[in-house]
Design an enzyme around this catalytic site. Sequence first.
Site, PDB file in Angstrom:
ATOM      1  N   SER A  24       6.741  -4.217  -1.514  1.00 15.27           N
ATOM      2  CA  SER A  24       6.286  -2.894  -1.917  1.00 15.27           C
ATOM      3  C   SER A  24       6.345  -1.952  -0.707  1.00 15.27           C
ATOM      4  CB  SER A  24       4.878  -2.994  -2.517  1.00 15.27           C
ATOM      5  OG  SER A  24       4.531  -1.824  -3.204  1.00 15.27           O
ATOM      6  N   TRP A  25       5.230  -1.310  -0.330  1.00 18.19           N
ATOM      7  CA  TRP A  25       5.242  -0.507   0.892  1.00 18.19           C
ATOM      8  C   TRP A  25       5.622  -1.361   2.101  1.00 18.19           C
ATOM      9  CZ3 TRP A  25       5.586   3.643   3.716  1.00 18.19           C
ATOM     10  CH2 TRP A  25       5.077   3.647   5.024  1.00 18.19           C
ATOM     11  N   HIS A  82       5.541  -6.375 -10.640  1.00 20.92           N
ATOM     12  CA  HIS A  82       5.601  -5.947  -9.240  1.00 20.92           C
ATOM     13  C   HIS A  82       4.938  -6.919  -8.277  1.00 20.92           C
ATOM     14  CE1 HIS A  82       5.803  -3.168  -5.876  1.00 20.92           C
ATOM     15  NE2 HIS A  82       4.498  -3.308  -5.677  1.00 20.92           N
ATOM     16  N   GLY A 132       0.836  -1.192   0.000  1.00 13.94           N
ATOM     17  CA  GLY A 132       0.000   0.000   0.000  1.00 13.94           C
ATOM     18  C   GLY A 132       0.874   1.246   0.000  1.00 13.94           C
ATOM     19  N   ASP A 176       9.246  -4.579 -13.145  1.00 15.36           N
ATOM     20  CA  ASP A 176       8.376  -3.888 -12.192  1.00 15.36           C
ATOM     21  C   ASP A 176       8.176  -2.437 -12.626  1.00 15.36           C
ATOM     22  OD1 ASP A 176       7.183  -2.726  -9.934  1.00 15.36           O
ATOM     23  OD2 ASP A 176       8.363  -3.921  -8.534  1.00 15.36           O
TER      24      ASP A 176
END
Length: 363
Positions: free
Chosen positions: A133-134, A340, A58, A308
Amino acid sequence: MDFSKLRTTSKVTEQWKYPLAVAHRTGRLQVDRDPDHTLYWEEYGNPRGEPVMVLHGGPGGTSAPYLARFFDPARYRVVLFDQRGCGKSEPSVAVAGPRLALTRNTTDDLVNDIEVLRDALGIKGKMHLFGGSWGSTLALVYAIRHPENVQTLIVRGIFLGSRADLLYMYQGNAAVFTQTPYALTEPGAYIHYPDEWREFVEVIPPEQRVDMIAAYKAIFDMTPANDAQKELQLRAAQAWSMWEGAISNLIPDNADRGKFANAEFALGLAQIEAHYFSNGLFLPPDYILNNAARIAAVAVHIVHGRFDQVCPLTQASQLVDALRAAGAQPESFVKTAAGHSAMESETVLALTAIMDGLPSMGS
C-alpha cells in the site's frame, strides 16, 4: 436455510508458514530535530542474515510483529519500524497532536529516515525492500532515489497516489449522496461497500461533500475548543480509519473493526493520511511512473489483489507498463483472489513464496 458454510472472512488463518515471533532487538533512533523525531524499530530473524527493510502502510499506519512472518527467520534479518508521527515513534500525531508531529513530515523526510536507519543498524550495501500500500509507494520512491542500495523490491497493493486514485477511494458519489445515495455517478469503492460508505459520508454535512478529503482535513486541522469539537474530531478520525479498514478486506469483518476503531490508531492514521493526500504525497505528479527507468536494474516482484478497492489493480498495471517501457520486465506480477490487505490468505501465500524463492544475495 443453512448459511453456516459461507465464508465469513478472507483473512489468513492457518496458512502462515513461519511462526509469530518476538523481536530479538528493539530501539529508538533520533532522525531529526525541531521537532526531535525519533523512530521506534524492531529486528527479527537472523542477525547475520540478508537484510529486509519492511515499510508499513498508511501513511500513518504502524508496524506489527505479524509483518515478520513473511520471511524465513533462518535466512533473513528483518527490520520493522514506525514511520514519523505514528505508532511508537515520537512525537506521534495521536499523542502530541498534528501541529508538532506533522512538522517536517514529508515523503522526502521518510526516505531520508530509511537511510539514517540503515546506517545506524550497520546495513551496508544492498537490502531487500518490502512494502505494501503506502509502503509500496515509499519503497518505490526510495529505490528511485537510491537504486544502489536495493537488491530486490517486493511490493504489494500498489499505491501511486494520483488524484484519480484518491477520488476513487474517498469521493465517489458523495456530492449527490443526500439525493441519491445509491447512484453510480462516479467510479469508486463505495459501489461495493454501500453500508460502510454511508457511515463515512454522513460525518460530513451535505454542503461540504463536494470535496470529502478537504472536508475531513478541516476537521483534523481544527484545534478543539470544547468537548463537542473533540468528539467530532475523534468521530471523524474513526470514520476515516474504519472506512479504510472495511474496504481493505474482500469480506469485511464489521463485527470486529479491530485497530481501525481504536482511538489512538485512528487519530494517527486519519490525520497523517489527510496531511499526505491533500499535499499530493509531497511528490510531483506521476513521479513513480515517470522515473521507472531509475529502477530498471532492480529485481521487482509485485503482488496485487484482483479485488482490491483501496488501491485498484489498475495501479499495479500502470507500474508494470512503466517498467516494461523502461526495459525492465518485473520478475513476477501476481494477481491474487484477494482484496487489499496483506492479511488476505492468497496474498500471504504469494508474498511468502516470493521471499522463499529469491536468489541468495551471496550467490
